[in-house]
Write a protein that holds these residues in place. Sequence first.
Motif, short mmCIF file in Angstrom:
data_model
loop_
_atom_site.label_atom_id
_atom_site.label_comp_id
_atom_site.label_asym_id
_atom_site.label_seq_id
_atom_site.Cartn_x
_atom_site.Cartn_y
_atom_site.Cartn_z
N SER A 1 19.32 -27.54 136.64
CA SER A 1 20.07 -27.97 137.88
C SER A 1 20.87 -27.21 138.54
O SER A 1 21.39 -26.00 137.77
CB SER A 1 20.54 -29.20 137.48
N ARG B 1 30.25 -28.23 140.03
CA ARG B 1 31.19 -28.35 138.90
C ARG B 1 31.39 -27.02 138.33
O ARG B 1 30.57 -26.30 138.46
CB ARG B 1 31.10 -29.26 138.02
N ARG C 1 31.56 -24.94 131.86
CA ARG C 1 32.13 -25.30 130.54
C ARG C 1 32.45 -24.04 129.89
O ARG C 1 31.64 -23.07 129.92
CB ARG C 1 31.75 -26.56 130.06
N TYR D 1 22.87 -24.40 133.94
CA TYR D 1 22.97 -24.75 135.30
C TYR D 1 23.06 -23.43 136.29
O TYR D 1 23.44 -22.62 135.76
CB TYR D 1 24.37 -25.36 135.86
N GLU E 1 15.91 -33.71 144.60
CA GLU E 1 16.70 -34.82 144.65
C GLU E 1 18.22 -34.03 144.40
O GLU E 1 18.21 -33.13 143.62
CB GLU E 1 16.56 -36.11 143.47
N ALA F 1 22.53 -35.57 143.86
CA ALA F 1 23.57 -36.75 143.94
C ALA F 1 24.69 -36.03 143.52
O ALA F 1 24.96 -35.07 143.08
CB ALA F 1 23.38 -37.69 142.75
N TYR G 1 28.18 -36.61 141.50
CA TYR G 1 28.46 -37.32 140.07
C TYR G 1 30.09 -36.96 140.03
O TYR G 1 30.28 -35.70 139.74
CB TYR G 1 27.64 -36.89 138.84
N TYR H 1 25.19 -32.50 142.10
CA TYR H 1 24.30 -31.91 141.12
C TYR H 1 22.86 -32.14 141.67
O TYR H 1 22.63 -33.12 142.64
CB TYR H 1 24.09 -32.90 139.82
N GLY H 2 21.85 -31.04 141.57
CA GLY H 2 20.96 -31.28 142.18
C GLY H 2 19.54 -30.45 141.33
O GLY H 2 19.76 -29.56 140.72
N THR H 3 18.35 -31.09 141.56
CA THR H 3 17.15 -30.42 140.93
C THR H 3 16.50 -29.76 142.15
O THR H 3 16.10 -29.90 142.93
CB THR H 3 16.07 -31.55 140.63
N VAL I 1 16.87 -33.70 133.14
CA VAL I 1 18.24 -34.55 132.64
C VAL I 1 18.95 -34.79 133.76
O VAL I 1 19.99 -34.03 134.32
CB VAL I 1 18.77 -33.64 131.72
N ILE I 2 18.85 -35.85 134.39
CA ILE I 2 19.84 -36.02 135.59
C ILE I 2 20.33 -37.70 135.56
O ILE I 2 19.90 -38.38 134.78
CB ILE I 2 18.72 -36.14 136.89
N ASP I 3 21.02 -37.86 136.64
CA ASP I 3 22.02 -39.28 136.55
C ASP I 3 21.05 -40.23 137.31
O ASP I 3 20.06 -40.03 137.70
CB ASP I 3 23.38 -39.02 137.12
N GLY J 1 19.89 -39.88 140.80
CA GLY J 1 18.88 -38.99 140.96
C GLY J 1 17.52 -39.71 140.35
O GLY J 1 16.57 -39.45 141.12
N ARG K 1 34.38 -40.20 133.25
CA ARG K 1 33.03 -40.56 132.44
C ARG K 1 32.47 -41.66 131.69
O ARG K 1 31.83 -42.20 131.78
CB ARG K 1 32.73 -39.03 131.70
#
Length: 223
Positions: free
Chosen positions: A40, A44, A47, A56, A75, A77, A79, A84-86, A104-106, A109, A151
């Motif tokens: 994705s 953000r 980390r 990412y 898609e 969204a 978060y 975050y996008g695909t 692996v999406i929310d 999405g 979260r």
Amino acid sequence: MLKVNGNGLLIVVSGPSGAGKDTICKNLVDITDNTWISISMTSRSPRNGEVEGKDYFFVTREEFEEKIEEEKFLEYAMYNNNYYGTPKDKIEDYLNSGIDVILVIDIQGAINIKKLIPSALFIFIMPPDMKTLKQRLIGRKTETKEKVIERFQTAYNEINHLKKYNYVVVNDEVDNAVSKVQAIIKAEKCRVDRIEEIHLDNKEEIIHEILMDNDFNNDEMRI
Ligand code: ADP
Ligand code: 5GP
């Protein structure tokens, strides 16, 4: 005899942050052929230890908004205040060449993918309980106290959407959860709606072969 749709499956994996989605999916692709996890794009910050292009594609908020304008996402969204996008590219090629693609999406999405591609497989990963979720989120050491709370609050909301998914897997032990996801994917590939054609040998020809079978001995029959 059966001609089955040979396209890859689109597999959507969601669940609260810290439930173990990444751990399960990464373990799954290590032991499964022909499976790819989509990478994705996010606004953000990376980390510690996260790698550009592997975990990412990290971009600024402005860059992300440009990609939205250019319709580069299947898609996307927001978060917890980050995009975050695909990315669209690659997914269709992989699916057409028989490779399963994991997103692996929310939940937002997932809802959008469901509208676009209703035949996708939707799996929700649950922690064994909420205290374990808290321990895993804190134990990962990737979020500040405020972010963990944010979260955790989002998690309760996400779990309300659980029934929109086809399957739920409780991530108690990683190996156990991975084998459940593997079994779900195997079962999905056996669904009758993947059958495109049924070709059977000619019935009369087979009956004729039985009738003409001189070695067939009815006397050997026992009840
Ligand atoms: P998610 O992708 O859902 O946010 P992660 O895969 O990053 O979650 O997992 C969160 C943390 O919990 C990580 O530190 C991971 O190593 C750990 N973890 C994942 N699954 C398990 C499990 N079954 N048992 C114990 N720890 C786990
Ligand atoms: P994290 O910051 O923990 O990596 O991800 C936060 C949330 O964003 C997770 O629920 C994760 O699954 C989700 N996410 C990651 N990539 C995408 C994406 O491309 N689209 C959507 N809608 N959600 C994503």
